[in-house]
Design a protein around this motif. Sequence first.
Motif, PDB file in Angstrom:
ATOM      1  N   VAL A   1      -1.092   3.937   7.177  1.00 11.38           N
ATOM      2  CA  VAL A   1       0.013   3.067   6.768  1.00 11.38           C
ATOM      3  C   VAL A   1       1.265   3.930   6.609  1.00 11.38           C
ATOM      4  O   VAL A   1       1.308   4.841   5.777  1.00 11.38           O
ATOM      5  CB  VAL A   1      -0.305   2.351   5.445  1.00 11.38           C
ATOM      6  N   ASN A   2       2.283   3.635   7.413  1.00 14.54           N
ATOM      7  CA  ASN A   2       3.534   4.397   7.328  1.00 14.54           C
ATOM      8  C   ASN A   2       4.769   3.506   7.380  1.00 14.54           C
ATOM      9  O   ASN A   2       5.890   3.982   7.568  1.00 14.54           O
ATOM     10  CB  ASN A   2       3.608   5.437   8.440  1.00 14.54           C
TER      11      ASN A   2
ATOM     12  N   LEU B   1       0.837  -1.195   0.000  1.00 12.38           N
ATOM     13  CA  LEU B   1       0.000   0.000   0.000  1.00 12.38           C
ATOM     14  C   LEU B   1       0.879   1.255   0.000  1.00 12.38           C
ATOM     15  O   LEU B   1       1.992   1.239   0.542  1.00 12.38           O
ATOM     16  CB  LEU B   1      -0.933   0.001   1.208  1.00 12.38           C
ATOM     17  N   PRO B   2       0.390   2.348  -0.583  1.00 10.19           N
ATOM     18  CA  PRO B   2       1.215   3.568  -0.625  1.00 10.19           C
ATOM     19  C   PRO B   2       1.549   4.065   0.773  1.00 10.19           C
ATOM     20  O   PRO B   2       0.783   3.865   1.722  1.00 10.19           O
ATOM     21  CB  PRO B   2       0.312   4.568  -1.363  1.00 10.19           C
ATOM     22  N   ILE B   3       2.677   4.703   0.877  1.00  7.01           N
ATOM     23  CA  ILE B   3       3.091   5.362   2.120  1.00  7.01           C
ATOM     24  C   ILE B   3       3.176   6.854   1.857  1.00  7.01           C
ATOM     25  O   ILE B   3       3.933   7.282   0.989  1.00  7.01           O
ATOM     26  CB  ILE B   3       4.446   4.830   2.615  1.00  7.01           C
ATOM     27  N   PRO B   4       2.348   7.654   2.591  1.00 13.49           N
ATOM     28  CA  PRO B   4       1.333   7.235   3.558  1.00 13.49           C
ATOM     29  C   PRO B   4      -0.013   7.000   2.868  1.00 13.49           C
ATOM     30  O   PRO B   4      -0.289   7.555   1.813  1.00 13.49           O
ATOM     31  CB  PRO B   4       1.258   8.431   4.495  1.00 13.49           C
ATOM     32  N   SER B   5      -0.842   6.181   3.487  1.00  8.48           N
ATOM     33  CA  SER B   5      -2.216   5.973   3.038  1.00  8.48           C
ATOM     34  C   SER B   5      -3.035   5.512   4.237  1.00  8.48           C
ATOM     35  O   SER B   5      -2.488   5.288   5.329  1.00  8.48           O
ATOM     36  CB  SER B   5      -2.274   4.956   1.893  1.00  8.48           C
ATOM     37  N   TYR B   6      -4.328   5.356   4.021  1.00  8.55           N
ATOM     38  CA  TYR B   6      -5.227   5.015   5.125  1.00  8.55           C
ATOM     39  C   TYR B   6      -6.057   3.796   4.752  1.00  8.55           C
ATOM     40  O   TYR B   6      -6.474   3.639   3.600  1.00  8.55           O
ATOM     41  CB  TYR B   6      -6.145   6.193   5.463  1.00  8.55           C
ATOM     42  N   VAL B   7      -6.303   2.937   5.734  1.00  7.33           N
ATOM     43  CA  VAL B   7      -7.123   1.754   5.507  1.00  7.33           C
ATOM     44  C   VAL B   7      -8.123   1.595   6.644  1.00  7.33           C
ATOM     45  O   VAL B   7      -7.843   1.946   7.793  1.00  7.33           O
ATOM     46  CB  VAL B   7      -6.282   0.461   5.386  1.00  7.33           C
ATOM     47  N   ARG B   8      -9.290   1.060   6.272  1.00  9.41           N
ATOM     48  CA  ARG B   8     -10.270   0.666   7.274  1.00  9.41           C
ATOM     49  C   ARG B   8     -10.051  -0.815   7.546  1.00  9.41           C
ATOM     50  O   ARG B   8     -10.012  -1.630   6.630  1.00  9.41           O
ATOM     51  CB  ARG B   8     -11.693   0.910   6.764  1.00  9.41           C
ATOM     52  N   VAL B   9      -9.895  -1.161   8.815  1.00  9.27           N
ATOM     53  CA  VAL B   9      -9.601  -2.549   9.202  1.00  9.27           C
ATOM     54  C   VAL B   9     -10.741  -3.077  10.062  1.00  9.27           C
ATOM     55  O   VAL B   9     -11.156  -2.412  11.015  1.00  9.27           O
ATOM     56  CB  VAL B   9      -8.274  -2.646   9.979  1.00  9.27           C
TER      57      VAL B   9
END
Length: 351
Positions: free
Chosen positions: A183-184, A162-170
């Motif tokens: 995501v970092n 996943l791209p850095i930075p990006s956001y995911v719902r878990v």
Amino acid sequence: MRIIPYPPNLHPPQSALANIKYGVILLSAALLWGCGSLPKTVAPDAAGKSVAAKTARAKQAVPMLPAAGSGRGGYYKDDGPGDNPPDDLHAIPDAEPKVEPYSTRANRPYVVFGKTYTPIIAEVPLRQRGIGSWYGKKFHGQKTSSGELYDMYRMTAAHPTLPIPSYVRVTNLVNGNQIIVRVNDRGPFHSDRIIDLSYTAALKLGYLGKGSGELEIERLLPADIARIQSEKQAGADMPQQQSQLLAQSAIVPAELALQAIAASTPPEPGASNADSGFYLQLGAYGQAYNAQSMRNQLAQNWAETLQPIAVVQAGALYRLYSGPYMNRSDAQQAAQKVQSSGVAMPIIVQR
């Protein structure tokens, strides 16, 4: 070894006799000081509870885990929890999604254990289901792939591509808990793992003590982030009285809500417990108004397909649950019908 300083107005002895006299004086002073330093009772606060008791309650929600490096526990053998985690970690908010420029250095192809990983930089959706783990003390304070220092008490994650930075719902597929993380970092580099979460993220999802859990992750694209920000702003602009009315009339604690849903559906012959079974989680919202609006829409359009729907408040989120369904197959069929209309695939939760 505890070192006792010279008492006031005394100086180091200058002879053997003075050594003896000084030792007697020093011993007497130490005894006096010891008597004067007896433990004091913690003063109770306004509610009649001690600060120590409140701190103990705050830490009760955190599972007791084997120490880091002990070789025990569900985490990697030389990793584990911190020695003194902050209080009330459940209250730490999710990462707040926003559109950020991607790191040039952290999104280049790289090789680990002979395998080449190519980060995703295109704005394409990604949804994965699999096992998620967490990482803690071993990496706490060290640099992540983004160049930032890893903080195990923040809502962050590591993902291979996943791209850095990006956001995911878990989402925890076992209990339905849901969070948003940033995501970092890169990892985990195991074929049976899809994501590594921070210590606090795993705690909020409910699998900290197990070391890993069955998860679903969904990348948040710019359009998703814009929608989340819009919903948050709409909730902030909603009149306070309307918000309170919704909270009082439509939102109930999770346990009561699931019992109410189950009670409204007569059990089939042979069912031993009316409130057991499978539920569909149809969505999670940061604002009660948005959750209630979606509930009304789904109840109107899918009354013949879905079991009764309720808005369930769990922490800072308002989730939509439909159920109960007598078995996973029934729940899966209902979920697929709803998804065919463009709604995100519901999550099946067993209770």
